[in-house]
Design an enzyme around this catalytic site. Sequence first.
Site, short mmCIF file in Angstrom:
data_model
loop_
_atom_site.label_atom_id
_atom_site.label_comp_id
_atom_site.label_asym_id
_atom_site.label_seq_id
_atom_site.Cartn_x
_atom_site.Cartn_y
_atom_site.Cartn_z
N GLY A 31 6.51 53.32 65.32
CA GLY A 31 5.80 52.48 64.72
C GLY A 31 4.71 53.30 63.92
O GLY A 31 4.53 54.41 63.71
N LEU A 33 4.17 53.40 60.57
CA LEU A 33 4.80 53.74 59.74
C LEU A 33 4.16 54.53 58.69
O LEU A 33 3.43 53.91 58.01
CB LEU A 33 5.94 52.91 59.13
CG LEU A 33 6.99 52.21 60.34
CD1 LEU A 33 8.05 51.34 59.44
CD2 LEU A 33 7.65 53.36 61.04
N HIS A 34 4.47 55.60 58.06
CA HIS A 34 4.02 56.23 56.95
C HIS A 34 5.05 56.75 55.92
O HIS A 34 6.57 56.55 56.35
CB HIS A 34 3.20 57.38 57.44
CG HIS A 34 3.91 58.26 58.42
ND1 HIS A 34 4.61 59.20 57.89
CD2 HIS A 34 3.28 58.49 59.70
CE1 HIS A 34 5.36 59.87 58.84
NE2 HIS A 34 4.32 59.53 60.01
N GLY A 36 6.60 59.74 55.37
CA GLY A 36 7.48 60.28 56.38
C GLY A 36 8.62 59.46 56.79
O GLY A 36 9.84 59.81 56.68
N HIS A 37 8.25 58.23 57.47
CA HIS A 37 9.24 57.61 58.01
C HIS A 37 9.93 56.84 57.04
O HIS A 37 11.34 56.68 57.10
CB HIS A 37 8.64 56.33 59.04
CG HIS A 37 7.57 56.84 60.12
ND1 HIS A 37 6.56 56.82 60.33
CD2 HIS A 37 8.41 57.57 61.37
CE1 HIS A 37 6.13 57.00 61.44
NE2 HIS A 37 7.20 57.59 62.00
N VAL A 177 7.15 65.10 54.75
CA VAL A 177 6.44 64.39 53.51
C VAL A 177 4.83 64.87 53.86
O VAL A 177 4.52 64.70 54.91
CB VAL A 177 6.76 62.96 53.50
CG1 VAL A 177 6.12 62.30 52.37
CG2 VAL A 177 8.03 62.86 53.59
N SER A 186 1.45 61.89 59.30
CA SER A 186 1.62 61.64 60.72
C SER A 186 0.85 60.29 60.97
O SER A 186 -0.25 60.00 60.48
CB SER A 186 1.02 63.01 61.30
OG SER A 186 0.67 62.17 62.70
N ARG A 188 -0.70 60.03 63.68
CA ARG A 188 -2.22 60.33 64.41
C ARG A 188 -3.03 60.74 63.10
O ARG A 188 -4.16 60.91 63.60
CB ARG A 188 -1.90 61.47 65.18
CG ARG A 188 -1.14 61.32 66.17
CD ARG A 188 -1.23 62.15 67.55
NE ARG A 188 -0.68 61.80 68.77
CZ ARG A 188 0.73 61.96 69.17
NH1 ARG A 188 1.52 62.56 68.50
NH2 ARG A 188 0.99 61.30 70.52
#
Length: 280
Positions: A31, A33-34, A36-37, A177, A186, A188
């Site tokens: 979850g 989500l950014h 990259g996802h 990405v 990320s 984080r």
Amino acid sequence: MEVIEDITLMKNCCRKKKLEKKKIGFVATMGALHEGHLSLIERARESSDFVVVSIFVNPTQFGPEEDFKSYPRNLTMDLKLCQEQAVDVVFVPSEEKMYPEGFPPRVEVKDRLTEILEGASRPNHFGGVVTVVAKLFNIILPDVSYFGEKDYQQALVIKKMVKDLHMDVEIVLSPTVREKDGLACSSRNKYLTLEERKAAKVLFKSLLAAKAAIEEGEKESYRIIPSMERLIKEEKLAKIDYIAIVDPENLEKVEKIKDKVLIALAVKIGKTRLIDNMLI
Ligand code: PAF
């Protein structure tokens, strides 16, 4: 888009798609989500008939002192993003359903691959990752599953598990990405204060400096790593965990660069531990 919490329902749904000969593309996430996802979901969308995204913050891959409790969670926003990406099913199992008996013996990839770099800094991390990914693969039976290159070692470990256990799923790695200033996307990154966010640029900057040195003919890791260290240490909020120049096939250290290498690093910015890497 359907949101499924129940494991049996999820299994039935995917088995039905299998009978219909649909190609299932799967993106496993925790979850928050950014971009990259989203790029992984986009690739799944392009190459499969049925796209499943899982959202599950997996407790077994966090160490006791790590950020399991504070890990960013925003299901409403995640579901909205999945809907926009035309995901077919979002699988959001509960911890009790995924681990009904607490945390029993897990799937392990007993290999040097899980003992070095991230494996050395985060004991048991990969055990937790492969355990949950094996469970998710068994539930979803994907034909193809996408993982980001930012977690390069994770992807190699998952590939090894798939090979060792004869699983019928293709693992595809997708490029990292980055934000505009080069910081790898990320979940984080959300922990970073404004000042830390600025400091975090140093990870990519040090990778670029190493790349430039190699492209100018530098072949000695013992010279490249210290110059990356010096650069990172100029940033007072940064604390290096490791920097390594390794063979991208097995992640073993490379002293003299002759071929493709992976430069991997883990750096703490304030309290946030970030990883990044570059294939050169
Ligand atoms: O990369 C991640 O987000 C996690 O490690 C994964 C693969 C979803 C397993 O929990």
